[in-house]
Design an enzyme around this catalytic site. Structure first.
Site, PDB file in Angstrom:
ATOM      1  N   ASP A 127       0.840  -1.194   0.000  1.00  0.00           N
ATOM      2  CA  ASP A 127       0.000   0.000   0.000  1.00  0.00           C
ATOM      3  C   ASP A 127       0.876   1.244   0.000  1.00  0.00           C
ATOM      4  O   ASP A 127       1.822   1.344   0.778  1.00  0.00           O
ATOM      5  CB  ASP A 127      -0.923  -0.005   1.224  1.00  0.00           C
ATOM      6  CG  ASP A 127      -2.061   0.992   1.067  1.00  0.00           C
ATOM      7  OD1 ASP A 127      -2.509   1.216  -0.075  1.00  0.00           O
ATOM      8  OD2 ASP A 127      -2.509   1.544   2.086  1.00  0.00           O
ATOM      9  N   TYR A 138       1.051   5.736  -0.370  1.00  0.00           N
ATOM     10  CA  TYR A 138       0.621   6.890   0.435  1.00  0.00           C
ATOM     11  C   TYR A 138       0.834   8.108  -0.455  1.00  0.00           C
ATOM     12  O   TYR A 138       1.595   8.992  -0.131  1.00  0.00           O
ATOM     13  CB  TYR A 138       1.522   6.897   1.683  1.00  0.00           C
ATOM     14  CG  TYR A 138       1.176   7.820   2.824  1.00  0.00           C
ATOM     15  CD1 TYR A 138      -0.061   7.765   3.451  1.00  0.00           C
ATOM     16  CD2 TYR A 138       2.123   8.717   3.303  1.00  0.00           C
ATOM     17  CE1 TYR A 138      -0.342   8.585   4.527  1.00  0.00           C
ATOM     18  CE2 TYR A 138       1.853   9.538   4.383  1.00  0.00           C
ATOM     19  CZ  TYR A 138       0.613   9.466   4.997  1.00  0.00           C
ATOM     20  OH  TYR A 138       0.344  10.273   6.082  1.00  0.00           O
ATOM     21  N   HIS A 152      -3.971  13.858   1.336  1.00  0.00           N
ATOM     22  CA  HIS A 152      -4.145  12.891   2.421  1.00  0.00           C
ATOM     23  C   HIS A 152      -2.945  12.900   3.365  1.00  0.00           C
ATOM     24  O   HIS A 152      -3.098  12.951   4.587  1.00  0.00           O
ATOM     25  CB  HIS A 152      -4.361  11.493   1.843  1.00  0.00           C
ATOM     26  CG  HIS A 152      -4.376  10.403   2.872  1.00  0.00           C
ATOM     27  ND1 HIS A 152      -5.399  10.254   3.773  1.00  0.00           N
ATOM     28  CD2 HIS A 152      -3.467   9.423   3.158  1.00  0.00           C
ATOM     29  CE1 HIS A 152      -5.142   9.213   4.569  1.00  0.00           C
ATOM     30  NE2 HIS A 152      -3.976   8.702   4.223  1.00  0.00           N
ATOM     31  N   ARG A 211       0.870  14.288  13.755  1.00  0.00           N
ATOM     32  CA  ARG A 211       2.157  14.852  14.167  1.00  0.00           C
ATOM     33  C   ARG A 211       2.061  16.337  14.418  1.00  0.00           C
ATOM     34  O   ARG A 211       1.781  16.774  15.526  1.00  0.00           O
ATOM     35  CB  ARG A 211       3.235  14.531  13.119  1.00  0.00           C
ATOM     36  CG  ARG A 211       3.821  13.135  13.218  1.00  0.00           C
ATOM     37  CD  ARG A 211       5.033  12.990  12.296  1.00  0.00           C
ATOM     38  NE  ARG A 211       4.724  13.438  10.934  1.00  0.00           N
ATOM     39  CZ  ARG A 211       4.196  12.649  10.007  1.00  0.00           C
ATOM     40  NH1 ARG A 211       3.962  11.388  10.255  1.00  0.00           N
ATOM     41  NH2 ARG A 211       3.921  13.123   8.804  1.00  0.00           N
ATOM     42  N   GLU A 217      -9.377   3.972  -1.966  1.00  0.00           N
ATOM     43  CA  GLU A 217      -8.188   3.792  -2.795  1.00  0.00           C
ATOM     44  C   GLU A 217      -8.565   3.058  -4.073  1.00  0.00           C
ATOM     45  O   GLU A 217      -9.643   2.481  -4.189  1.00  0.00           O
ATOM     46  CB  GLU A 217      -7.124   2.952  -2.056  1.00  0.00           C
ATOM     47  CG  GLU A 217      -6.715   3.518  -0.700  1.00  0.00           C
ATOM     48  CD  GLU A 217      -5.445   2.876  -0.136  1.00  0.00           C
ATOM     49  OE1 GLU A 217      -4.693   2.225  -0.904  1.00  0.00           O
ATOM     50  OE2 GLU A 217      -5.216   3.023   1.078  1.00  0.00           O
ATOM     51  N   ASP A 263      -9.027   0.212   2.066  1.00  0.00           N
ATOM     52  CA  ASP A 263      -7.992  -0.159   3.030  1.00  0.00           C
ATOM     53  C   ASP A 263      -8.509   0.179   4.427  1.00  0.00           C
ATOM     54  O   ASP A 263      -8.162   1.200   5.004  1.00  0.00           O
ATOM     55  CB  ASP A 263      -6.703   0.608   2.693  1.00  0.00           C
ATOM     56  CG  ASP A 263      -5.581   0.309   3.667  1.00  0.00           C
ATOM     57  OD1 ASP A 263      -5.596  -0.770   4.278  1.00  0.00           O
ATOM     58  OD2 ASP A 263      -4.695   1.162   3.812  1.00  0.00           O
ATOM     59  N   TYR A 322       2.210   2.726  15.116  1.00  0.00           N
ATOM     60  CA  TYR A 322       2.855   2.946  13.817  1.00  0.00           C
ATOM     61  C   TYR A 322       4.306   3.414  13.868  1.00  0.00           C
ATOM     62  O   TYR A 322       5.028   3.302  12.883  1.00  0.00           O
ATOM     63  CB  TYR A 322       2.007   3.875  12.938  1.00  0.00           C
ATOM     64  CG  TYR A 322       2.286   5.352  13.082  1.00  0.00           C
ATOM     65  CD1 TYR A 322       2.982   6.048  12.083  1.00  0.00           C
ATOM     66  CD2 TYR A 322       1.851   6.061  14.193  1.00  0.00           C
ATOM     67  CE1 TYR A 322       3.218   7.402  12.196  1.00  0.00           C
ATOM     68  CE2 TYR A 322       2.087   7.406  14.315  1.00  0.00           C
ATOM     69  CZ  TYR A 322       2.773   8.080  13.319  1.00  0.00           C
ATOM     70  OH  TYR A 322       3.016   9.421  13.432  1.00  0.00           O
ATOM     71  N   THR A 366      -4.727   6.386   0.163  1.00  0.00           N
ATOM     72  CA  THR A 366      -6.004   7.106   0.262  1.00  0.00           C
ATOM     73  C   THR A 366      -6.037   8.271  -0.720  1.00  0.00           C
ATOM     74  O   THR A 366      -5.071   9.033  -0.816  1.00  0.00           O
ATOM     75  CB  THR A 366      -6.184   7.649   1.691  1.00  0.00           C
ATOM     76  OG1 THR A 366      -5.979   6.572   2.588  1.00  0.00           O
ATOM     77  CG2 THR A 366      -7.567   8.229   1.892  1.00  0.00           C
TER      78      THR A 366
HETATM   79 MN    MN Z   1      -4.004   2.881   2.775  1.00  0.00          MN
END
Ligand code: MN
Length: 435
Positions: free
Chosen positions: A144, A146, A151, A160, A219, A251, A262, A368
C-alpha cells in the site's frame, strides 16, 4: 495511445461501438462494450468458479466461450476454467489484448454468432444478479502506498504537527509499506471490527479492546500483469506494460490502533485485518481514453522516477455510508484519482528499484485518495477531522467513525461521451468485534 497498439485494439475503444446486449448501451451502465472488465464467478447451477467478463447486466463465461471454440488465447488448455485470473494474466499483454479484441467483436451489434444463437447464449451468459463474484486473482503480495499529497498532509497534521505535516522524503519518493495479502477480500465479504491495543490519552499504559476509531480508506489498486526477476528493476518508462488493470480498494483502518503502533515501522494490526477490493478488474487498455496529466511534481523527481507523457487517469470516485436498517445511503465523499501526486508507474518503478521482484497477481494500493476539500477527503479521519466534525447522514444520524452494522460502498467510473467505463462497487458491512 502511449503504448503501441494496433487498429483492432483502438476500435474496441470507439465510443460509437454498441452491443447487441441492450443493457450495455445504457449511458449509466458501468459495463458497456468499451469496458470488458475481467472477474471470477460461479452460479447456483454451476458451482465451479471460472473467468467471466461483465457486459451490461450480464456476465460472459469465457470458459464456455473457449470450449465452444469462439475464443482463442494461444494456450492449449482452458485458462478461463480456473478459479483465478492468474494463469490467463501470465500469458502476457498480447493475449489480454487479443481476448479484448475478440470479445468486443463477438459482443458488437453487427456480429450474429452469439446474437442469433439462443442455445449458445444460454451456455455463455449468466445474469450479473445471479452470479456469485469471487476474488478475481490469487494475490501473492500486497503493498500500500501513500501517494495523495492532500491525504498525507491531513494525516501528518493530525498525527504529528501541522507545521511539518509532509515529511521531506514524501515529495522525493512514493512512500509505501508491505501489507498483508492474506486478508484481502472481495466486495461483499463482512468485515469484523478489530481488537487491539488502544492508548487512551489519560492513561499511561494501553488497554486492550475493540477499535473505537474504525475507518475506511478510499483507494484504487492495480494488479501486476508481468513480473520482474529478483534484482532486476522495472524502469519507470516500461512500468505500465507490467500492469494488467485496476480495482477499487478499501484499506480498512483502525485509527486508534494505528496511532499507537505505527512508530517506528508503520501500520501493522491497524491495517492487516482486512482490505476489500472490487470484483471486476478494469484493464489499462479500457482506461486508455481517460489518461490525463498528473499534477506537476516539484521538486523534479530523481531520474529513475521520470516518465514522459500522461500517466494519471480521470476516474470519478465516491464513498457511501448506509447504517444498518437505513433505506438510503449517504454519499460522504466525492473525489478523483487524477489528483494523485505519484503515478502507478512511479510506484512500480520505486517498488522494484532496489531489486524487489513482483509476481503476477500482486496488488499495489494507491494510498487514500483525498481531494482539496472536506467533501472530497478519502477517509472519515479526514472528513470528520478525527471525529471533531461528525458527518450528517440522510436518516438524521451522524458519524465520527464507522459503527457496527454500517455498510460502506466505494464506487468509481470514467465518464465518456454517452457512456461510462465503471468499476462497479466495493462493499463491506462492519460486524461487531470478537468478544
Ligand atoms: Mn491505505
Amino acid at each position: 495511445m502511449s503504448n503501441p497498439i494496433n487498429r483492432e485494439l483502438q476500435a474496441t475503444l470507439d465510443p460509437q461501438r454498441k452491443s447487441w446486449i441492450d443493457s450495455a448501451n445504457d449511458a449509466a451502465c458501468d459495463f458497456p462494450i468499451q469496458n470488458l472488465p475481467f472477474g471470477v464467478f460461479s452460479t447456483a447451477q454451476q458451482a465451479q468458479a471460472r473467468v467471466g467478463v461483465a457486459i451490461g447486466d450480464q456476465v460472459a463465461d469465457l470458459a464456455a466461450l473457449f470450449e465452444a471454440g469462439l475464443l482463442r488465447v494461444g494456450a492449449e488448455s482452458n485458462v478461463f476454467a480456473r478459479p483465478a485470473l492468474n494463469d490467463f494474466i501470465a500469458l502476457g499483454r498480447d493475449a489480454w489484448r487479443s481476448v479484448r479484441v475478440q470479445l468486443s467483436a463477438l459482443l458488437a451489434k453487427e456480429t450474429s454468432t452469439l446474437r442469433d444463437d439462443a442455445a449458445l447464449r444460454q451456455r455463455v451468459f449468466v445474469k450479473l444478479a445471479d452470479a456469485k463474484l469471487h476474488m478475481p486473482v490469487d494475490i501473492p503480495g500486497y503493498t500500500d502506498f501513500y501517494s495523495s499529497k492532500e491525504h498525507a498532509t491531513n494525516v501528518g497534521s493530525m498525527f504529528r504537527d501541522p507545521k511539518n505535516a509532509l515529511l521531506p522524503n514524501w515529495s522525493e519518493m512514493p512512500i509505501g509499506y508491505n501489507g498483508r495479502a492474506s486478508s484481502v477480500v472481495v466486495s461483499g465479504t463482512p468485515v469484523r471490527r478489530p481488537n487491539g491495543q488502544l492508548k487512551l490519552p489519560d492513561q499511561e499504559r494501553p488497554v486492550f479492546g475493540a477499535c473505537r476509531k474504525l475507518d475506511i480508506e478510499l483507494e484504487t489498486g492495480f494488479i501486476i500483469g508481468r513480473g520482474n526477476a529478483l534484482g532486476e528493476p522495472v524502469a519507470c518508462e516500461d512500468a505500465e506494460a507490467h500492469i494488467f488493470g485496476m480495482v477499487l480498494l478499501n484499506d480498512w483502518s483502525a485509527r486508534d490502533i494505528q496511532q499507537w503502533e505505527y512508530v517506528p515501522l508503520g501500520p501493522f494490526n491497524a491495517k492487516g485485518f482486512a482490505t476489500t477490493i472490487s470484483p471486476w478488474i478494469v484493464t489499462l487498455d479500457a482506461l486508455e481514453p481517460f489518461r490525463v496529466a498528473q499534477p506537476v511534481q516539484e521538486p523534479k523527481p530523481l531520474e529513475y522516477l521520470r516518465h514522459a507523457g500522461e500517466h494519471a487517469f480521470d476516474i470519478s470516485l465516491e464513498v457511501l455510508l448506509r447504517p444498518e436498517g437505513a433505506s438510503e445511503a449517504t454519499t460522504i465523499s466525492r473525489t478523483n484519482f487524477r489528483y494523485m501526486y505519484w503515478s502507478m508507474a512511479q510506484q512500480l518503478a520505486h517498488h522494484t528499484v532496489a531489486g524487489c521482484n513482483m509476481r503476477v497477481g500482486d496488488l499495489l494500493g494507491s494510498g487514500t485518495i483525498s481531494g482539496p476539500t472536506a467533501d472530497s477527503f478519502g477517509s472519515l479521519l479526514e472528513i470528520t477531522w478525527n471525529a471533531k466534525n461528525p458527518v450528517a447522514l440522510k436518516d438524521g444520524g451522524t458519524r465520527g467513525f464507522i459503527e457496527d452494522g454500517d455498510e460502506l460502498t466505494l464506487a468509481g467510473w470514467c465518464q465518456g461521451d454517452g457512456y461510462r467505463v465503471g468499476f462497479g462497487t466495493c462493499v463491506g458491512v462492519v460486524m461487531p468485534a470478537v468478544k
